[in-house]
Design a protein around this motif. Structure first.
Motif, short mmCIF file in Angstrom:
data_model
loop_
_atom_site.label_atom_id
_atom_site.label_comp_id
_atom_site.label_asym_id
_atom_site.label_seq_id
_atom_site.Cartn_x
_atom_site.Cartn_y
_atom_site.Cartn_z
N MET A 73 -2.12 3.34 -2.18
CA MET A 73 -2.92 1.88 -2.42
C MET A 73 -4.06 1.86 -2.12
N THR A 74 -4.91 0.88 -2.62
CA THR A 74 -6.14 0.66 -2.55
C THR A 74 -6.53 -0.02 -1.18
N ASP A 75 -7.77 0.23 -0.62
CA ASP A 75 -8.01 -0.36 0.64
C ASP A 75 -8.07 -1.60 0.62
N ASN A 76 -8.39 -2.38 -0.22
CA ASN A 76 -8.07 -3.90 -0.62
C ASN A 76 -6.87 -4.23 -0.43
N LEU A 77 -5.91 -3.46 -1.18
CA LEU A 77 -4.53 -3.80 -1.09
C LEU A 77 -4.00 -3.65 0.04
N THR A 78 -4.22 -2.62 0.88
CA THR A 78 -3.75 -2.44 2.44
C THR A 78 -4.07 -3.23 3.38
N GLU A 79 -5.51 -3.79 3.25
CA GLU A 79 -5.82 -4.87 4.04
C GLU A 79 -5.35 -5.99 3.88
N ASP A 80 -4.87 -6.41 2.47
CA ASP A 80 -4.20 -7.57 2.34
C ASP A 80 -2.90 -7.43 2.90
N LEU A 81 -2.31 -6.38 2.95
CA LEU A 81 -0.91 -6.22 3.66
C LEU A 81 -1.02 -6.65 4.97
N ASP A 82 -1.92 -6.11 5.68
CA ASP A 82 -2.29 -6.37 7.14
C ASP A 82 -2.62 -8.03 7.31
N ASP A 83 -3.46 -8.48 6.51
CA ASP A 83 -3.39 -10.08 6.45
C ASP A 83 -2.12 -10.65 6.14
N LEU A 84 -1.52 -10.20 5.36
CA LEU A 84 -0.04 -10.98 4.96
C LEU A 84 0.60 -10.90 6.19
N ALA A 85 0.85 -9.59 6.59
CA ALA A 85 1.75 -9.50 7.84
C ALA A 85 1.21 -10.45 9.45
N ARG A 86 -0.05 -10.60 9.34
CA ARG A 86 -0.45 -11.65 10.42
C ARG A 86 -0.32 -12.95 9.93
N ASP A 87 -0.31 -13.48 8.76
CA ASP A 87 0.17 -14.82 8.39
C ASP A 87 1.44 -15.09 8.25
N LEU A 88 2.46 -14.09 7.98
CA LEU A 88 3.79 -14.37 8.32
C LEU A 88 4.22 -14.38 9.57
N ASP A 89 3.61 -13.59 10.45
CA ASP A 89 3.77 -13.67 11.81
C ASP A 89 3.54 -15.04 12.57
N ALA A 90 2.25 -15.15 12.09
CA ALA A 90 1.73 -16.59 12.87
C ALA A 90 2.48 -17.81 12.27
N THR A 91 2.92 -17.67 11.17
CA THR A 91 3.56 -18.98 10.49
C THR A 91 5.18 -19.12 11.25
N HIS A 92 5.78 -17.77 11.24
CA HIS A 92 7.24 -18.05 11.45
C HIS A 92 7.98 -17.38 12.33
N VAL A 93 6.98 -16.37 13.07
CA VAL A 93 7.73 -15.62 14.39
C VAL A 93 7.31 -16.19 15.86
N PHE A 94 8.41 -16.26 16.47
CA PHE A 94 8.34 -16.87 18.00
C PHE A 94 8.32 -15.61 18.82
N HIS A 95 7.42 -15.40 19.54
CA HIS A 95 7.22 -14.34 20.23
C HIS A 95 7.63 -14.39 21.66
N SER A 96 8.14 -13.55 22.30
CA SER A 96 8.54 -13.44 23.81
C SER A 96 7.35 -13.32 24.75
N TRP A 97 7.48 -14.11 25.63
CA TRP A 97 6.45 -14.04 26.82
C TRP A 97 4.98 -14.32 26.38
N SER A 98 5.01 -15.14 25.42
CA SER A 98 3.59 -15.51 24.86
C SER A 98 3.43 -17.19 24.55
N ALA A 99 2.25 -17.48 24.52
CA ALA A 99 1.68 -18.82 24.17
C ALA A 99 1.75 -18.61 22.85
N GLN A 100 2.52 -19.44 21.85
CA GLN A 100 2.69 -19.30 20.44
C GLN A 100 1.41 -19.63 19.79
N GLY A 101 0.40 -20.12 20.42
CA GLY A 101 -0.81 -20.63 19.70
C GLY A 101 -1.86 -19.49 19.77
N GLN A 102 -1.53 -18.55 20.40
CA GLN A 102 -2.63 -17.36 20.32
C GLN A 102 -1.86 -16.01 19.78
#
Length: 439
Positions: free
Chosen positions: A1-30
């Motif tokens: 994978m190119t550097d840009n593509l792998t960085e895009d995967l990191d960003d995608l993971a963060r976006d999906l997590d922030a949008t859809h995942v409810f975390h334990s022992w956490s304030a969801q806005g952080q």
């Protein structure tokens, strides 16, 4: 994978997590920005290849290290054979897992009730104790964590129990903690004697005939890696025996190599009635836990139905991972390695750090189970403020070290397979970051 593509995967993971995942022992806005894509041994990395030395073992559970090939292979082989089966059936993998677990348990403990993790292990140990004794009350310490299910979270002593008080029949007491003694003790022996007297009075005050069990983490983990002082656990056992109270030892975090022993209680003169486990039994590769039951207690249910069960209890994939993990730990000498690397590498390295940095009030631990207690004032032992601890955590991550932080402590808890070179690498990072603290 190119550097840009792998960085895009990191960003995608963060976006999906922030949008859809409810975390334990956490304030969801952080939302967390830490992405983990893969790992091997004591290291993990994100999609773009940024690497972290994992000195958290995630939640102190990856004892055998990330992606151990024998365990991964065993899971794949079991998946090809049978992915799931009801707990009421007989399954070879389940029997083999139970056989290996009880082989390391005390004599007179022949049965295992499998669960999906540590919380429901403690939940069912409490149920077994109440049914066996016909009593209701469970005693546990304030400095403890036993899981986030109904009775387990109320048995927990820390702040997390307070908004979760939905279970009945729990009382708490103070266990030993010499550095912050509740008993004005000056020596480990005094702390042990006075903590036992305190427990004796709590038992008398709660009514001995009402108490089903004392539930203790053999070595309290999240509460601070509080290694019990000489005679304490044996003294608790004596108090329990004097009043017909069962002793449940929670080995969820401390068990299966973490202290450099198969079970933490192997280092103390004590035999529990019920033993709970999870985490290190298969390094968390597939969710699993359980209760090791004394023969006297298990006999209660030879002719009577045990009123408890879980759909995924003894899940074949989890059982295969237990078998492979325990076999690999045995054949590769991983438990002995944890003891040795703790004594010869971690202990001296952390002791040297404490001598160099006044912010370290105390070093304590054994095996690969250690804590650095951070203080704002070495004389008063005032805990280092949360904001500064948070800054330290961020600085460690920036330097490629994945830490385990609890309150004002850095818990030094790498996988049992950590090498002396990796300990030295982590120590250099701790040293650099702690050197920035101004007292």
């Amino acid at each position: 994978m190119t550097d840009n593509l792998t960085e895009d995967l990191d960003d995608l993971a963060r976006d999906l997590d922030a949008t859809h995942v409810f975390h334990s022992w956490s304030a969801q806005g952080q939302p967390s920005q830490l992405v983990i894509a893969s790992g091997r041994g004591c290291r993990v990395w994100d999609h773009s290849g940024r690497e972290y030395l994992d000195f958290s073992s995630q939640l102190v559970n990856v004892n055998i290290g990330h992606q151990h090939p024998a365990v991964v292979s065993a899971i794949k082989e079991q998946a090809d054979l049978l992915t799931t089966i009801a707990p009421s059936t007989v399954n070879l993998a389940r029997g083999e897992a139970a056989k290996r677990i009880v082989a390391r348990a005390p004599k007179g403990h022949s049965k295992v009730f499998f669960t999906n993790g540590g919380a429901d292990a403690n939940e069912n140990a409490i149920r077994l104790a109440r049914l066996h004794t016909g009593r209701d009350t469970i005693l546990s310490t304030y400095r403890s964590y036993h899981g986030n299910t109904g009775a387990a979270i109320v048995a927990t002593g820390d702040w997390r129990r307070i908004p979760n008080r939905y279970a009945r029949g729990h009382a708490h007491f103070f266990g030993p903690y010499l550095y912050r003694s509740e008993f004005w003790a000056d020596t480990p022996e005094q702390e042990s004697e006075r903590a036992l007297q305190h427990l004796r009075r709590v038992i008398e005050s709660e009514g001995p005939a009402t108490i089903a069990a004392v539930l203790l983490e053999t070595v309290p983990g999240t509460a601070g890696v509080l290694v019990p002082p000489p005679g304490y656990l044996a003294g608790v056992r004596e108090l329990c025996d004097a009043h017909g109270i069962l002793l449940i030892l929670d080995e969820v975090m401390a068990g299966f190599g973490r202290t450099g022993r198969w079970f933490a209680f192997d280092g103390y003169d004590v035999t529990p009635d019920l033993i709970t486990f999870a985490k290190g039994v298969n390094s968390g590769y597939i969710p699993a836990g359980g209760v090791i039951i004394s023969d006297e207690i298990s006999a209660d249910f030879d002719a009577h139905v045990f009123p408890g069960g879980l759909t995924y209890s003894g899940h074949p994939l989890a059982m295969a991972s237990i078998v492979a993990t325990l076999d690999a730990m045995e054949s590769e000498g991983i438990v002995e390695h944890a003891r040795q690397v703790g004594a010869e590498a971690i202990a001296p390295a952390l002791t040297e750090l404490a001598e160099k940095h006044a912010v370290i009030g105390e070093v304590r631990g054994e095996g690969v189970f250690w804590a650095l207690e951070l203080v704002a004032d070495p004389e008063t032992r005032a805990p280092l403020p949360a904001a500064e601890v948070g800054r330290i955590k961020g600085a460690l991550l920036e330097r490629g070290l994945l830490p385990f932080i609890a309150d004002n402590r850095i818990h030094v808890v790498p996988p049992c397979v950590v090498t002396a070179d990796e300990v030295a690498e982590a120590t250099a990072i701790y040293d650099e970051v702690l050197g920035t603290v101004q007292l």
